[in-house]
Design a protein around this motif. Structure first.
Motif, PDB file in Angstrom:
ATOM      1  N   ASP A 148     -16.900  18.442 -24.151  1.00 62.45           N
ATOM      2  CA  ASP A 148     -15.327  18.263 -24.485  1.00 62.45           C
ATOM      3  C   ASP A 148     -15.057  18.939 -25.358  1.00 62.45           C
ATOM      4  OD1 ASP A 148     -16.687  16.372 -25.870  1.00 62.45           O
ATOM      5  OD2 ASP A 148     -15.182  14.971 -25.491  1.00 62.45           O
ATOM      6  N   ALA A 149     -15.808  19.880 -26.081  1.00 61.88           N
ATOM      7  CA  ALA A 149     -15.249  20.994 -27.615  1.00 61.88           C
ATOM      8  C   ALA A 149     -13.791  21.557 -26.780  1.00 61.88           C
ATOM      9  CB  ALA A 149     -16.330  21.762 -27.687  1.00 61.88           C
ATOM     10  N   LEU A 150     -13.105  21.547 -28.047  1.00 56.80           N
ATOM     11  CA  LEU A 150     -12.097  22.717 -27.606  1.00 56.80           C
ATOM     12  C   LEU A 150     -11.636  23.472 -28.541  1.00 56.80           C
ATOM     13  CD1 LEU A 150      -9.336  20.523 -27.463  1.00 56.80           C
ATOM     14  CD2 LEU A 150      -8.726  20.455 -29.588  1.00 56.80           C
ATOM     15  N   VAL A 151     -11.364  24.365 -28.034  1.00 48.78           N
ATOM     16  CA  VAL A 151     -11.469  25.632 -28.407  1.00 48.78           C
ATOM     17  C   VAL A 151     -10.207  26.375 -28.673  1.00 48.78           C
ATOM     18  CG1 VAL A 151     -11.740  28.247 -27.835  1.00 48.78           C
ATOM     19  CG2 VAL A 151     -13.326  26.444 -26.856  1.00 48.78           C
ATOM     20  N   MET A 152      -9.807  26.690 -29.782  1.00 47.82           N
ATOM     21  CA  MET A 152      -8.446  27.118 -31.029  1.00 47.82           C
ATOM     22  C   MET A 152      -8.884  28.886 -31.472  1.00 47.82           C
ATOM     23  SD  MET A 152      -8.111  23.410 -32.399  1.00 47.82           S
ATOM     24  CE  MET A 152      -7.086  23.836 -33.503  1.00 47.82           C
ATOM     25  N   HIS A 153      -7.322  29.364 -31.299  1.00 46.97           N
ATOM     26  CA  HIS A 153      -7.624  30.626 -31.856  1.00 46.97           C
ATOM     27  C   HIS A 153      -5.054  30.407 -32.866  1.00 46.97           C
ATOM     28  CE1 HIS A 153      -7.641  35.365 -32.529  1.00 46.97           C
ATOM     29  NE2 HIS A 153      -8.813  35.030 -32.031  1.00 46.97           N
ATOM     30  N   PRO A 154      -5.610  31.276 -33.547  1.00 45.03           N
ATOM     31  CA  PRO A 154      -4.722  30.927 -34.286  1.00 45.03           C
ATOM     32  C   PRO A 154      -3.436  32.425 -33.438  1.00 45.03           C
ATOM     33  CG  PRO A 154      -5.727  32.369 -35.655  1.00 45.03           C
ATOM     34  CD  PRO A 154      -7.455  31.168 -34.814  1.00 45.03           C
ATOM     35  N   GLY A 155      -4.336  32.867 -32.475  1.00 50.57           N
ATOM     36  CA  GLY A 155      -3.602  34.515 -31.695  1.00 50.57           C
ATOM     37  C   GLY A 155      -3.364  35.072 -33.107  1.00 50.57           C
TER      38      GLY A 155
ATOM     39  N   GLU B 216     -13.785  38.926 -30.424  1.00 45.38           N
ATOM     40  CA  GLU B 216     -14.261  37.664 -30.539  1.00 45.38           C
ATOM     41  C   GLU B 216     -14.264  35.769 -29.597  1.00 45.38           C
ATOM     42  OE1 GLU B 216     -11.459  38.970 -32.161  1.00 45.38           O
ATOM     43  OE2 GLU B 216      -9.423  37.159 -31.521  1.00 45.38           O
ATOM     44  N   ILE B 217     -13.157  36.392 -28.358  1.00 43.85           N
ATOM     45  CA  ILE B 217     -13.314  35.601 -27.461  1.00 43.85           C
ATOM     46  C   ILE B 217     -13.552  35.789 -26.176  1.00 43.85           C
ATOM     47  CG2 ILE B 217     -11.028  34.914 -28.085  1.00 43.85           C
ATOM     48  CD1 ILE B 217     -10.941  32.076 -27.711  1.00 43.85           C
ATOM     49  N   ASP B 218     -13.529  35.406 -25.544  1.00 41.56           N
ATOM     50  CA  ASP B 218     -14.531  35.703 -23.327  1.00 41.56           C
ATOM     51  C   ASP B 218     -12.825  35.197 -23.010  1.00 41.56           C
ATOM     52  OD1 ASP B 218     -15.811  37.021 -24.540  1.00 41.56           O
ATOM     53  OD2 ASP B 218     -16.768  35.946 -22.486  1.00 41.56           O
ATOM     54  N   SER B 219     -12.105  35.633 -21.964  1.00 42.75           N
ATOM     55  CA  SER B 219     -11.479  35.250 -20.905  1.00 42.75           C
ATOM     56  C   SER B 219     -11.380  34.005 -20.827  1.00 42.75           C
ATOM     57  CB  SER B 219     -10.952  36.584 -20.331  1.00 42.75           C
ATOM     58  OG  SER B 219     -10.184  37.710 -21.270  1.00 42.75           O
ATOM     59  N   ALA B 220     -12.683  34.090 -20.418  1.00 43.23           N
ATOM     60  CA  ALA B 220     -12.591  32.524 -19.099  1.00 43.23           C
ATOM     61  C   ALA B 220     -12.396  31.286 -20.255  1.00 43.23           C
ATOM     62  CB  ALA B 220     -14.289  32.795 -18.854  1.00 43.23           C
ATOM     63  N   ILE B 221     -13.002  32.046 -21.351  1.00 43.33           N
ATOM     64  CA  ILE B 221     -12.976  30.412 -22.405  1.00 43.33           C
ATOM     65  C   ILE B 221     -10.925  30.701 -22.925  1.00 43.33           C
ATOM     66  CG2 ILE B 221     -13.539  29.221 -24.352  1.00 43.33           C
ATOM     67  CD1 ILE B 221     -16.200  30.691 -24.037  1.00 43.33           C
ATOM     68  N   ALA B 222     -10.471  31.534 -23.665  1.00 50.39           N
ATOM     69  CA  ALA B 222      -9.696  31.247 -23.790  1.00 50.39           C
ATOM     70  C   ALA B 222      -8.783  30.981 -22.683  1.00 50.39           C
ATOM     71  CB  ALA B 222      -9.331  32.767 -24.307  1.00 50.39           C
ATOM     72  N   ASP B 223      -8.181  30.694 -21.440  1.00 52.60           N
ATOM     73  CA  ASP B 223      -7.985  30.622 -20.099  1.00 52.60           C
ATOM     74  C   ASP B 223      -8.193  29.422 -19.983  1.00 52.60           C
ATOM     75  OD1 ASP B 223      -6.352  32.792 -20.779  1.00 52.60           O
ATOM     76  OD2 ASP B 223      -7.545  34.410 -19.341  1.00 52.60           O
ATOM     77  N   HIS B 224      -9.248  28.542 -20.170  1.00 46.41           N
ATOM     78  CA  HIS B 224      -9.948  27.978 -19.753  1.00 46.41           C
ATOM     79  C   HIS B 224      -8.670  25.983 -20.039  1.00 46.41           C
ATOM     80  CE1 HIS B 224     -12.635  24.048 -18.876  1.00 46.41           C
ATOM     81  NE2 HIS B 224     -13.287  25.003 -18.068  1.00 46.41           N
ATOM     82  N   PRO B 225      -8.498  25.568 -19.028  1.00 48.09           N
ATOM     83  CA  PRO B 225      -7.550  24.573 -18.858  1.00 48.09           C
ATOM     84  C   PRO B 225      -7.473  23.346 -19.204  1.00 48.09           C
ATOM     85  CG  PRO B 225      -8.325  24.801 -16.834  1.00 48.09           C
ATOM     86  CD  PRO B 225      -8.543  25.717 -17.595  1.00 48.09           C
ATOM     87  N   GLU B 226      -9.114  22.754 -19.382  1.00 45.46           N
ATOM     88  CA  GLU B 226      -9.156  21.725 -20.031  1.00 45.46           C
ATOM     89  C   GLU B 226      -9.686  22.127 -21.691  1.00 45.46           C
ATOM     90  OE1 GLU B 226     -11.338  21.594 -16.462  1.00 45.46           O
ATOM     91  OE2 GLU B 226      -9.061  21.049 -16.445  1.00 45.46           O
ATOM     92  N   ARG B 227     -10.535  22.670 -21.906  1.00 46.72           N
ATOM     93  CA  ARG B 227     -11.228  23.164 -23.295  1.00 46.72           C
ATOM     94  C   ARG B 227     -10.023  24.412 -23.912  1.00 46.72           C
ATOM     95  NH1 ARG B 227     -16.815  23.152 -21.778  1.00 46.72           N
ATOM     96  NH2 ARG B 227     -17.213  23.018 -24.302  1.00 46.72           N
ATOM     97  N   SER B 228      -9.085  25.120 -24.066  1.00 53.16           N
ATOM     98  CA  SER B 228      -8.626  26.320 -24.681  1.00 53.16           C
ATOM     99  C   SER B 228      -6.992  25.429 -25.164  1.00 53.16           C
ATOM    100  CB  SER B 228      -7.619  26.814 -24.086  1.00 53.16           C
ATOM    101  OG  SER B 228      -6.838  27.763 -25.020  1.00 53.16           O
ATOM    102  N   ALA B 229      -6.929  24.833 -26.812  1.00 53.97           N
ATOM    103  CA  ALA B 229      -5.933  24.569 -27.169  1.00 53.97           C
ATOM    104  C   ALA B 229      -5.038  25.766 -27.575  1.00 53.97           C
ATOM    105  CB  ALA B 229      -5.893  23.658 -27.972  1.00 53.97           C
ATOM    106  N   ILE B 230      -4.892  26.973 -26.723  1.00 53.11           N
ATOM    107  CA  ILE B 230      -4.739  27.862 -27.828  1.00 53.11           C
ATOM    108  C   ILE B 230      -3.022  27.807 -27.451  1.00 53.11           C
ATOM    109  CG2 ILE B 230      -4.337  30.315 -27.967  1.00 53.11           C
ATOM    110  CD1 ILE B 230      -7.415  30.839 -27.275  1.00 53.11           C
ATOM    111  N   THR B 231      -2.822  27.560 -25.888  1.00 55.97           N
ATOM    112  CA  THR B 231      -1.066  27.462 -26.376  1.00 55.97           C
ATOM    113  C   THR B 231      -0.439  26.335 -26.488  1.00 55.97           C
ATOM    114  OG1 THR B 231      -1.194  26.565 -24.092  1.00 55.97           O
ATOM    115  CG2 THR B 231      -1.128  29.119 -24.011  1.00 55.97           C
TER     116      THR B 231
END
Lengths: 329, 397
Positions: A272-279, A286-301
């Motif tokens: 359940d690790a969280l993925v973050m990126h300051p943008g 540095e990051i694949d789209s599949a992860i960046a857009d992952h609804p549960e894992r990505s906390a980027i937005t």
């Protein structure tokens, strides 16, 4: 999404809870002071989600965003934060300022001061420039990023995101990966997350690893896969194209091969690790789209959302003394 | 007429000191006696490698001669410019120009060393930076040897140190400053001592500030290489921690080092590896220092604090008073080939009277120098210069 369990400690009141005039960095803040800012930010998250944003506590306050370095999202975030609280927000871009005409930074600071700003938000390309200005003006100064030094509101919004998603920052294993050497985001995050009790692992090729980094109480890795074992949070940093040209890394392709966050690699972290990126992200580097857009894992937005709340809290707290808030004047 | 100072503590142990006209003498017949008030009497300081001719600061610091770095505007690479520079301080302060080793300090073409020497240059120098091209440096050393001139070199690998404003370490990392590894110094010393050994030339490293660099100097001296080196008080009193809070007054070249390197400098002063103590005098006004750290000028205003800070070494027992004046006067004179720097009879009567224990506090706002950019602001020190004589003539403050 759940709010964190942590609630403000009621023992300390007023200015004593946050006795700083400026916010130039995370360095110099006590853990409870960082917690206080996060607690203050919590109230704005819900408020921002509703349409009734009626708080006008910064009415009559002039907020100058002095950005000597280009920025879109941070500037916008500070502008929205100020306006949500009723401040008069003025943006000063370096491109349209007299900085280009050779005016020194201190002269610019004195000029802004003479215009009676109530709070100044500064971004500058030189490490330490924000402190230099803070020493010359009569109003609170907020660091929106100075050189490779610090970007404290980014670290606060990241800590808030982690706290809300994982319940607490303490005890979390956070992996920060990317260009650590040139990253103010990494510096502020290392300081904030270790202060709040996280176990921080930092990952970069040796050419982008700051010397003596162990002195910041983090564990350095050059092997991303090894660092990811058991990670609760994976925070990727933006790789700037000019670093490639500078010979720090051979190519974006090679960087992706060793340090790109791919689904296979992320599988080494906790499920359940969280993925973050300051943008802003370099997708595929540095990051694949599949992860960046992952609804549960990505906390980027969500990070972007927390950014506005954290900046509202900082603007509010730092201007309390001049607004005459009881216990702060 | 001969004048005789009595009631003085002359370096070496005597209690009186005589000079006649411009020269030190032992013949005291028909002399006019002056009461020295119990002050110490020592040779005038010869400050090897200053960046500005600053008469007032030198008078305050007991400096009677300076070796002027070629990094001037215009650069000291032409006989006319050198002749003019040599006259800049006279009669109060003698300026010995250090001619540029390469034309325009560009590090590519040899400068006219012999002609510049006949115009008054006492050595050739690489300037604020090293000569990047080893082939050029080898020719500089070989040709300078032919001309009987010492090459004064900057010990810092300019490729490794290119954009650096600090030494690598936790402080630079915390401040987010571009930093170079301390070995940038040793790399330059390794190369240049080997080239000096190969060519038989004399080389003087203006500042050596790291343990690794000083070890290389020690080894080279043992092998018989004609190598000497110097240091400024900043590198035995301060370390990189002093740039915290982006103190631009502590932005120096070479940058401040780790505390272990600072200790190595102290050890090298004690064991004789370091030959020269200099001020590195480089006055920089607020327009050069009130800037973000990476944009600020390098350098410190050091002339008037040189003696007081150096006397600390004697007070601590690290070196004796006589050794101190070898470092401050006799050795720099030797590097420059000057017939000065000691109190021997027949030498120029360049001397100072000072009180080694008088306490005072360094105040950047009250410096005599052209600018008060001292990293030692508010530091309490001991040692005040009372009187300065250049060529037997007293220099008014």
């Amino acid at each position: 999404m759940q709010a964190s369990d942590h609630r403000p400690a009621a023992q300390i009141q007023g200015r004593a809870v946050f006795p700083h005039r400026h916010l130039t960095g995370i360095a110099g803040l006590q853990p409870h002071e960082i917690m206080f800012l996060l607690d203050e930010a919590e109230q704005w998250i819900e408020a921002n989600r509703t349409r009734a944003r009626s708080d006008r506590r910064l009415e009559g306050i002039t907020q100058i965003n002095a950005f000597f370095e280009n920025s879109t999202r941070t500037l916008l975030s500070f502008e929205i934060a100020g306006k949500r609280l009723g401040a008069d927000v003025v943006n000063m871009h370096a491109a349209q300022s007299s900085v280009k005409k050779g005016e020194t930074l201190i002269d610019t600071a004195v000029t802004l001061n003479a215009m009676r700003a109530d709070v100044i938000v500064i971004r500058h390309m030189a490490s330490g420039a924000v402190q230099l200005i803070a020493d010359k003006v009569d109003c609170p100064v907020l660091n929106a990023g100075d050189g490779w030094h610090e970007h404290p509101t980014q670290a606060l919004l990241d800590a808030l995101t982690i706290r809300r998603r994982r319940g607490s920052v303490a005890g979390q294993r956070v992996v920060i990966c990317g260009d650590l050497l040139h990253s103010r985001v990494a510096r502020s995050n290392m300081l904030a997350l270790t202060a709040l009790g996280a176990e921080v692992r930092v990952v970069a090729p040796s050419t982008l690893m700051p010397p003596a980094i162990e002195g910041l109480y983090v564990t350095p890795f050059t092997d991303f896969d090894a660092a990811l074992e058991g990670a609760d949070v994976v925070m990727m940093l933006r790789v700037q194209n000019e670093r490639m040209a500078g010979g720090f890394i051979p190519s974006t392709r090679e960087f992706h091969a060793r340090y790109g966050l791919t689904p296979e690699r992320l599988a080494r972290a906790r499920e359940d690790a969280l993925v973050m990126h300051p943008g802003p992200m370099n997708r595929g580097v540095e990051i694949d789209s599949a992860i960046a857009d992952h609804p549960e894992r990505s906390a980027i937005t969500e990070q972007v959302e927390m950014g506005v709340a954290v900046r509202m809290a900082c603007l509010d707290v730092l201007t309390r003394a001049e607004r005459g808030v009881e216990g702060w004047a | 007429m001969t004048r005789l100072f009595e009631n003085v503590k002359v370096l070496g142990g005597a209690t009186s000191f005589a000079f006649s006209g411009e020269t030190i003498t032992t013949d005291t017949t028909n002399s006019e006696t002056i009461d020295g008030g119990g002050l110490h009497l020592a040779p005038g300081i010869i400050d090897l490698g200053v960046f500005a001719v600053d008469r007032a600061a030198c008078r305050a610091g007991g400096i009677t001669r300076v070796g002027l770095m070629p990094d001037q505007s215009p650069i000291l690479d032409d006989p006319g410019i050198i002749r003019r520079a040599a006259l800049m301080g006279k009669p109060d302060l003698w300026v010995h120009p250090l001619a540029a080793a390469t034309r325009g300090l560009q590090g590519t073409d040899l400068a006219e060393m012999a002609i510049n020497a006949s115009a008054g240059a006492k050595a050739v120098a690489t300037g604020r930076r090293w000569i990047a091209d080893a082939g050029v440096m080898r020719k500089v050393l070989a040709y300078a040897k032919d001309c009987g001139l010492t090459v004064i070199a900057h010990a810092e690998d300019g490729n490794l140190a290119r954009d650096a404003v600090a030494t690598e370490g936790l402080t630079a990392t915390l401040l987010g400053l571009a930093a170079a590894p301390a070995i940038a110094e040793a790399l330059a010393i390794a190369r240049d001592t080997m080239l000096a050994e190969d060519t038989g030339a004399a080389i003087h490293f203006r500042q050596v500030t790291t343990a690794a660099g000083l070890d290389l100097i020690r080894q080279a001296k043992r092998r018989g290489v004609r190598v000497t080196c110097g240091v400024t008080p900043a590198h035995w009193l301060l370390s990189d921690i002093d740039i915290s809070d982006y103190r631009t007054y502590a932005r120096l070249s070479p940058p401040l080092r780790s505390d272990s390197d600072r200790q190595a400098v102290r050890a090298a002063l004690a064991d004789g590896t370091i030959d020269v103590i200099a001020s590195g005098h480089d006055p920089r006004g607020p327009e050069g220092k009130r800037l973000p750290f990476i944009d600020a000028d390098e350098g410190m205003s050091g002339a008037e604090t040189l003696l007081a800070l150096s006397l600390g070494l004697v007070r601590e027992g690290l070196i004796g008073m006589e050794r101190l004046f070898e470092l401050l006067a006799a050795n720099p004179a030797r590097v420059l080939g000057l017939d000065a720097g000691t109190l021997a009879p027949g030498k120029p009567a360049d001397f100072i009277l000072f009180a080694p224990d008088t306490p005072w506090v360094i105040d950047a706002t009250k410096m005599k120098a052209r600018a008060g950019n001292t990293p030692f602001d508010t530091l309490p020190v001991q040692g005040k210069v009372h009187r300065v004589f250049k060529g037997g003539r007293e220099i008014e403050a």
